[in-house]
Design a protein around this motif. Structure first.
Motif, PDB file in Angstrom:
ATOM      1  N   ASN A 146       0.842  -1.190   0.000  1.00 43.33           N
ATOM      2  CA  ASN A 146       0.000   0.000   0.000  1.00 43.33           C
ATOM      3  C   ASN A 146       0.887   1.253   0.000  1.00 43.33           C
ATOM      4  N   ASP A 147       0.803   2.040  -1.068  1.00 40.99           N
ATOM      5  CA  ASP A 147       1.661   3.229  -1.190  1.00 40.99           C
ATOM      6  C   ASP A 147       1.380   4.258  -0.100  1.00 40.99           C
ATOM      7  N   ALA A 148       0.101   4.408   0.291  1.00 40.68           N
ATOM      8  CA  ALA A 148      -0.234   5.377   1.343  1.00 40.68           C
ATOM      9  C   ALA A 148       0.418   4.977   2.658  1.00 40.68           C
ATOM     10  N   TYR A 149       0.405   3.699   2.962  1.00 40.15           N
ATOM     11  CA  TYR A 149       1.065   3.198   4.178  1.00 40.15           C
ATOM     12  C   TYR A 149       2.563   3.462   4.101  1.00 40.15           C
ATOM     13  N   LYS A 150       3.179   3.147   2.972  1.00 40.71           N
ATOM     14  CA  LYS A 150       4.623   3.340   2.823  1.00 40.71           C
ATOM     15  C   LYS A 150       5.011   4.801   2.990  1.00 40.71           C
ATOM     16  N   ASN A 151       4.247   5.686   2.367  1.00 43.13           N
ATOM     17  CA  ASN A 151       4.570   7.112   2.443  1.00 43.13           C
ATOM     18  C   ASN A 151       4.387   7.666   3.856  1.00 43.13           C
ATOM     19  N   THR A 152       3.330   7.239   4.533  1.00 41.53           N
ATOM     20  CA  THR A 152       3.057   7.737   5.883  1.00 41.53           C
ATOM     21  C   THR A 152       4.156   7.347   6.865  1.00 41.53           C
ATOM     22  N   ASN A 201      -8.241   6.272  -1.674  1.00 41.07           N
ATOM     23  CA  ASN A 201      -7.021   7.061  -1.755  1.00 41.07           C
ATOM     24  C   ASN A 201      -6.660   7.640  -0.394  1.00 41.07           C
ATOM     25  N   GLY A 202      -5.374   7.643  -0.091  1.00 42.54           N
ATOM     26  CA  GLY A 202      -4.912   8.290   1.127  1.00 42.54           C
ATOM     27  C   GLY A 202      -4.859   7.369   2.335  1.00 42.54           C
ATOM     28  N   ASP A 203      -4.654   8.000   3.512  1.00 46.83           N
ATOM     29  CA  ASP A 203      -4.443   7.265   4.754  1.00 46.83           C
ATOM     30  C   ASP A 203      -5.635   6.402   5.152  1.00 46.83           C
ATOM     31  N   ALA A 204      -6.828   6.779   4.716  1.00 42.34           N
ATOM     32  CA  ALA A 204      -8.016   6.010   5.103  1.00 42.34           C
ATOM     33  C   ALA A 204      -7.930   4.570   4.631  1.00 42.34           C
ATOM     34  N   SER A 205      -7.124   4.306   3.614  1.00 34.95           N
ATOM     35  CA  SER A 205      -7.017   2.955   3.067  1.00 34.95           C
ATOM     36  C   SER A 205      -6.468   1.961   4.088  1.00 34.95           C
TER      37      SER A 205
END
Length: 519
Positions: free
Chosen positions: A40-46, A169-173
């Motif tokens: 999950n890209d959002a997880y990686k970025n966060t 999209n985003g952190d909610a994922s």
């Protein structure tokens, strides 16, 4: 109890035992909460695109907390009781889930996972004890093995929640799935208020009338005079009296002759369940399939979900037949099959793979060989099926039934803590291992399975269909390396024999059993 619909529900041993299994499901939720976000890209970025070592540390935070939680059960299970300890585990899980859901950096995420792990460690140690103490011998294996089934359901359900939320999209994922984890824990803590305490714990604390009522409701349809209820009640009373003459309840009891051997068996079985390689296939299946050459995030997620479905489905036969097949045959068959399939995965990876790069990470990967890719996926599925139908359920059932009551809570907590100790080490070590020694990782775990087969064959006696008190005779009969020689009739007793043994203790039995009540 015994009156009204809700009381009848709370007195049904299948409902009582299976409801407590929600505690095991919390472990399954955690596994998927991590495996589902690794791509999950959002997880990686966060969380700063964690390296293989950092990701291993994040995953390992949960079993680190579980190790501490399992050891706490030694005190909590005896002091608070089995029921209240299960309730406490659910409340702790809610706190951990809140912290994970709100995490803004790795530190906060790790703290949340440690607290959630504390809950899982407590539940994983006390739930099998509770189940083994409220069920009749004929169904004990079936109900305790539900602990493993609940884990597989937790993995499956959370994974599909993660899969669905991955399109957001985003952190909610990833925050939504982590927040939804609180719901089963709330249900567990609230629901356990309706169910009875362990009759063995009640007798051990001088509450014999309550214990007889619980046994009657669970095993006699409300009639305390049925033969099974009287047999269990008299056996438990006699065993409690005998064990009190052996000395105080403390960790030194685990070192006594006869007990130390069983502690070793319980702890080593939990160790082998982790060294079987199941952690690779649960936590890091995305990495496994990437290395096999399965490309595309959607395709990888679907392939992963098939594995989790198989894990749930193939646990069902084990639950149904564990008390017919027996513990030993299941363990021996499972370790051989798991070792075989892991060796095949390693062989295919070694022959057709090469070092490459996937998602900016160094990976031993197969490219341009469709047949080996499919072969690895199939072998992975067969490995999971082999674990689900054998080692998975038995690894929880066996340690919960081999200890005398005076040390049961402590001994099971030590066995379960061993599970989490190796879970912690492997969760951290597997990502760096796959990125350094690659396919050789599978050979290592395959060898562990073959070693487990040898250990189980020589040292693990059969326990199916026996009361917890009869198991004492099983271990008194066999020697350390002669588990396969123990006769099936060892430890079998009639109600008359149990009463005769109790009478031999002397006229002071009732007085001594009331010691705690008078204190």
């Amino acid at each position: 109890m015994g009156k009204g619909y809700s009381a009848r529900i709370a007195a049904n041993p299948y409902i009582v035992g299976s409801f407590a299994c929600i505690g095991g499901g919390l472990f399954g939720l955690d596994i998927s909460s991590m495996s589902g976000v690794l791509s999950n890209d959002a997880y990686k970025n966060t969380f700063g695109n964690p390296s293989s070592n950092a990701q291993g540390a994040i995953v390992a935070a949960m079993p680190a907390g579980s190790f501490a939680g399992a050891l706490l059960v030694a005190h909590l299970g005896d002091k608070l009781g089995r029921k209240k300890t299960i309730i406490l585990s659910g409340l702790i899980w809610v706190i951990g889930s809140i912290l994970q859901c709100a995490a803004v950096n790795r530190g906060m995420l790790v703290v949340g996972r440690i607290i959630s792990g504390l809950s899982v460690g407590i539940a994983s140690a006390v739930v099998p004890v509770y189940q083994s103490e409220i069920t009749a011998p004929s169904i004990r294996g079936r109900l305790v093995s539900l602990q493993q089934w609940s884990i597989t359901w937790g993995i499956l359900l959370q994974y599909f929640v993660e899969f669905g939320c991955s399109y957001i999209n985003g952190d909610a994922s990833f925050r939504i799935p982590w927040g939804l984890q609180m719901i089963p824990a709330i249900i567990l803590s609230a629901g356990m208020l309706l169910f009875p305490e362990s009759p063995r714990w009640l007798i051990d604390h001088g509450r014999e009338e309550e214990a007889l009522e619980v046994l009657a409701d669970l095993h006699g349809g409300g009639d305390p005079n049925t033969e099974l209820v009287q047999l269990e009640y008299e056996e438990i009373r006699a065993q409690v009296h005998f064990e009190r003459t052996e000395g105080a309840k403390s960790y030194t009891d685990l070192l006594k002759p006869g007990i130390l051997r069983r502690v070793g068996l319980g702890a080593s079985l939990q160790m082998w369940s982790q060294l079987s390689g199941m952690n690779i296939m649960m936590y890091y299946i995305i990495y496994v399939f990437q290395g096999a050459g399965l490309t595309g995030r959607r395709g990888n997620l679907i392939a992963d979900s098939v594995q989790y479905v198989l894990n749930v489905a193939l646990t069902v036969p084990a639950i149904i037949y564990i008390d017919k097949w027996g513990r030993r045959p299941m363990l021996l068959t499972g370790t051989i099959l798991m070792g075989f399939f892991l060796m095949l995965v390693g062989g295919l990876q070694g022959k057709y793979g090469h070092w490459g790069e996937v998602d900016n990470s160094r990976v031993w990967v197969i490219t341009g060989h469709d047949g080996p890719t499919k072969g690895i996926i199939v072998c992975s599925y067969l490995f999971v099926c082999s674990f689900a139908i054998t080692m998975g359920p038995v690894s929880w059932t066996y340690p919960a039934e081999i200890f005398p009551m005076r040390v049961r809570a402590k001994a099971v907590s030590v066995a379960t803590a061993t599970n989490w100790l190796f879970n912690f080490a492997l969760a951290w070590a597997v990502p760096p291992g796959l990125s350094s020694i690659a396919y050789k990782t599978y050979f290592i775990f395959g060898t562990f399975n073959f070693a487990a087969f040898i250990h189980i064959f020589f040292m693990f006696p059969e326990t199916k269909g026996r009361t917890l008190e009869e198991i004492e005779e099983v271990f008194a009969e066999g020697h350390v390396f002669t588990a396969w020689k123990i006769r099936k009739d060892v430890g079998r007793k009639t109600l008359q024999q149990v009463k005769a043994e109790q009478k031999s203790f002397g006229d002071d039995v009732d007085e001594k059993l009331d010691d705690k009540a008078s204190e």
